[in-house]
Motif scaffolding. Structure first.
Motif, short mmCIF file in Angstrom:
data_model
loop_
_atom_site.label_atom_id
_atom_site.label_comp_id
_atom_site.label_asym_id
_atom_site.label_seq_id
_atom_site.Cartn_x
_atom_site.Cartn_y
_atom_site.Cartn_z
N LEU A 264 -0.04 5.11 -0.29
CA LEU A 264 -0.34 5.93 0.89
C LEU A 264 0.72 7.02 0.97
CD1 LEU A 264 -1.03 3.04 3.43
CD2 LEU A 264 -2.73 4.69 2.61
N ALA B 69 0.81 -1.22 0.00
CA ALA B 69 0.00 0.00 0.00
C ALA B 69 0.85 1.27 0.00
CB ALA B 69 -0.96 0.01 1.19
N VAL B 70 2.12 1.17 0.39
CA VAL B 70 2.98 2.35 0.25
C VAL B 70 3.79 2.29 -1.04
CG1 VAL B 70 3.11 2.84 2.72
CG2 VAL B 70 4.88 1.41 1.68
N GLY B 71 3.55 1.25 -1.84
CA GLY B 71 4.20 1.19 -3.15
C GLY B 71 5.42 0.30 -3.21
#
Lengths: 311, 102, 398
Positions: free
Chosen positions: C200, C71-73
């Motif tokens: 995110l 979700a943070v990549g």
């Protein structure tokens, strides 16, 4: 409106609301008040992971969100692991130069059930692995989101839907699990208790926990008018009484050193705290006396820790 | 997206879902009126108010707003009428009055 | 120059993750998956791989860490097996629903009880409907190739679904075979850097994982279903790109000597290679047989299967898992569904075997084909038969 700060003596509080209005917490909920204050303390550079629970449900009914900061919810029992992934991901992406270096606070938000019951294993693992994160447990002392079922954080003598008071029961027959002690036992650099009736103390602890490197834990007392059965305007008084009676002392443990951040030389009788709440209404004098005795013991032990290992 | 959903209900189809159900409009819950939960409303007596801000600080719904003149006003679009502001007011400047159907 | 070296499937998958320059690995040790995370931990410790290795306290947390990291990549990877996969079951559904493209190797293992650390497909079949793209591998080269390909497909902006790469516990995970490792330059050409469009980020605050009340949940699920089915285009495109760069050709459904065959055996995973030898022997004897290796398990390749299967008279589906009280193995019920709409459909016979590490020899597969034809001749009341198990079970009626 541009961001401003409002002064309360030496305390400055931002007018920025990181949690939008229009959420669906119950009228008079102290949990969302605590959350609103915590968000003000955390500011903008934050990523929040949220366990399933009141906060998650009341802030994120698709397709709307109350959140003005990046936020992720995956499941109930795994918020400490989810935030571990956020922290590990940010760390390595910065190390590899894929995203700019920046101080982004990783914060986990959960209720008492998501922390002291079903989320305990993931939390213990995240503490042990020493991720740099802040864990906020919003403790309303039962599974409020599902309808006031008892948790291991429910206090002795409270009536809940799965440990109801009845002819042969006083309700909860076990003593509240001490999460801060469990957090401290992991030798994390910072653990504390907080209560929204003491907003500046709460915001200071949240800020401190977020800034300290390594895992930090803040256990936030969150009076619940629906589950505790008190009038919707009483949250602040109930919180104050919990602290003033010693039922929920406000303290912090920084690298193993104890400090009472609100210290009362003389505790009020626990009865003053119990009486306004419907969940304790059935308790007889002897049970109240038993609770009093336990509060005295626990408070004395805490004072002894403060004396032995002062901050 | 949220506005469409809030206003048109059944016009909102699966095609309107964002990828992964991600909500990309931060804080769009502000579109939701929670003021209609209220059975009592706070009335502030400006004569008594000393602009201390405690009603703003303790409001769970972030419904109390600082206005240009330094006083605090309750946004009734959001205020759920819990009465905490009235309780914490050190000057007893806020009173809760019953909402009446008009 | 590519290199040809001896590797276990576990090490081959770890090499693929390394060459994919994975960012976050979260794993919990479970036999027979252990060599995958061990090798990756070693690579990180030796500086061969610049990644965060998160040694979690359970599989449940392994997948949860992957969700947070994706979700943070971050490019995320994990591996598990059998009971570990079931322990993270709850978390598995979340990744595709939130469109987090985690890649996971599943070293297939039986489920308890009795406790068995050895291979079968019970774990894979139990997670059939979680919404992950799923492929099976026949050998160690495929363990490498499919793992690398998995990142390419999962992270494609048109896909953004997680991928599970299945290979058999011990039969592949602990067996050394020659594996061709490509040049890093070729890998980089095949696999672009991961860019997650919804990372995110405090500068672009988004809400991931909001809850769905009854008035919106169904729409969310249908949107997911449509997107998942559409991902098949990229799945196939990814396989074609893989062939262009690395010269090895893979397909959702892989026929082996099926031209004009009246009887087709269908297998998944490493057993396909053994079964191919059985087919060769039978062909030599002039029997009209062929094999289908089913590579893509989800999204299920209905069209490709129909094309391959509908001309045969008998299909024998060999499943490595029990489906208690059901219509036969899980693979078999899918094949029957795929063929139901055909006006002229082959008979489908379900075999269950190879459970909990039980080996299937070439002779066993020859027997499965012979017996399968007999059962098909009798009619459709036979629900399933067993292969390679002492004491045959057939003709069980519900």
């Amino acid at each position: 409106m541009a961001e401003k700060v409002i002064k309360f003596g030496k305390n400055l509080v931002t007018t920025e609301e990181f949690l939008a209005e229009g959420h669906s917490f119950c009228t008079g909920c102290a949990e969302v008040l605590a959350l609103r204050l915590a968000c003000k303390a955390l500011g903008r550079d934050v990523i929040i992971a949220n366990a399933t629970g009141c906060i998650e449900v009341c802030t994120s009914p698709l397709p709307v969100t109350s959140w003005r900061v990046p936020w992720i919810h995956t499941l109930f029992e795994n918020v400490a692991a989810t935030i571990s992934g956020v922290e590990a991901g940010l760390g390595i992406l910065m190390k590899k130069g894929r995203i700019p270096e920046r101080d982004i606070k990783c914060v986990a938000v959960a209720g008492d059930g998501g922390t002291s019951d079903i989320g305990m294993q993931a939390l213990s693992g995240a503490f042990e692995r020493n991720h740099d994160f802040l864990y906020l447990c919003f403790d309303n002392e039962a599974y409020m989101n599902t309808g006031i079922q008892r948790s291991s954080a429910t206090p002795y003598g409270a009536s809940t839907t799965t440990a109801p008071a009845g002819k042969f029961s006083i309700g909860q027959i076990t003593w509240k699990k001490d999460m801060v002690k469990i957090a401290v036992a992991h030798n994390i650099p910072y653990a504390a208790t907080a209560c929204p009736s003491y907003p500046f103390d709460l915001m200071n602890k949240v800020r401190k926990g977020a800034e300290i490197e390594g895992p930090a834990y803040v256990h936030i007392f969150s009076p619940c008018p629906t589950g505790w059965r008190y009038a919707s305007d009483l949250a602040i008084e109930i919180g104050r009484l919990a602290v003033e009676t010693g039922v929920f002392p406000l303290y912090e443990v920084e690298t193993g050193r104890y400090k009472l951040t609100v210290d009362r030389p003389n505790l009020k009788p626990v009865e003053e705290y119990l009486k306004p709440q419907g969940r304790f209404r059935h308790l007889l004098d002897e049970e109240i006396a038993k609770i009093q005795e336990r509060v005295n013991e626990d408070y004395a032990r805490l004072k002894a820790n403060v004396a032995a290992l002062p901050a | 997206m949220a506005e469409k959903r809030l206003r048109t209900g059944s016009d909102f189809t699966w095609r309107d879902m964002e990828v992964g159900n991600i909500v990309t409009e931060a804080g769009n819950a502000g579109l939701r009126r929670t003021g209609d939960w209220r059975s009592r409303r706070p009335i502030t007596d400006k004569e008594k108010c000393n602009k201390c801000g405690l009603c703003w600080l303790y409001c769970p719904d972030a419904a109390v707003k600082l206005s240009e003149d330094g006083y605090y006003e309750t946004d009734l679009f959001y205020c759920k009428g819990c009465g905490i502001c009235a309780k914490v007011c050190p000057r007893a400047a806020i009173t809760m009055v019953e909402e009446e159907e008009k | 120059m590519s290199r040809r070296i001896g590797l276990e499937a576990s090490f081959a998958a770890a090499e693929a993750a390394r060459m994919a320059d994975v960012d976050v690995i979260a794993a919990y040790p479970i036999t027979p998956q252990t060599h995958v995370p061990e090798r990756l931990a070693e690579m990180v410790a030796d500086g061969e791989l610049n990644a965060a290795y998160v040694p979690v306290e359970s599989e449940h947390s392994a997948m949860s860490v992957c969700l947070g990291a994706a979700a943070v990549g971050a490019r995320t990877f994990t591996a598990t097996a059998g009971p570990g996969l079931e322990y993270m079951h709850n978390v598995l559904y979340v990744a595709p629903s939130m469109r987090l493209p985690v890649v996971m190797v599943v070293v297939n293992r039986a489920l308890s009880a009795p406790l068995s650390i050895w291979g079968d497909h019970s774990d894979a079949m139990a997670v059939r409907d979680t919404g992950w793209i799923q492929v099976f591998c026949q050998n160690n080269q495929e363990a490498f190739d499919m793992t690398l390909w998995a990142f390419r497909v999962a992270e494609d902006p048109k896909v953004l679904f997680p991928v599970m790469v299945h290979f058999d516990g011990f039969h592949l995970s602990h067996v050394t075979e020659p594996v061709i490792l490509p040049e890093q330059e070729e890998v980089d050409r095949f696999l672009p850097r991961f860019h997650y469009p919804f990372a995110l980020d405090p500068d672009k605050p988004m809400t991931h994982g909001a809850f769905g009340a009854p008035d919106i949940y169904s729409e969310a699920k249908i949107a997911q279903e449509v997107a998942f089915r559409k991902s098949k285009k990229v799945i196939i495109k990814g396989l074609a790109e893989f062939a262009d760069i690395f010269g090895r050709h893979y397909h959702p459904v892989e026929p082996y000597r099926t031209e004009g065959a009246k009887t087709l055996l269908l297998t998944m995973g490493s057993f396909s290679e053994t079964a191919k030898i059985a087919i060769d022997r039978k062909k030599k004897r002039g029997e009209s047989v062929g094999l289908i290796n089913l590579r893509l398990w989800r999204p299920f390749p209905f069209q490709e299967l129909r094309r391959e299967l509908k001309k045969a008279e008998t299909i024998i589906v060999f499943d490595r898992c029990s489906a208690f009280g059901g219509p036969g193995g899980a693979g078999c019920s899918e094949i029957r569904s795929a063929l139901y709409g055909e006006s002229e459909k082959p008979r489908v016979v379900s075999f269950i075997g190879g459970l909990g590490g039980r080996d299937m020899s070439v002779e066993d597969f020859e027997y499965v084909v012979d017996r399968g034809r007999e059962i098909a001749a009798v009619g459709s009341e036979e629900l399933f038969a067993t292969g390679g198990i002492r004491g045959e079970v057939t003709a069980i009626r519900g």
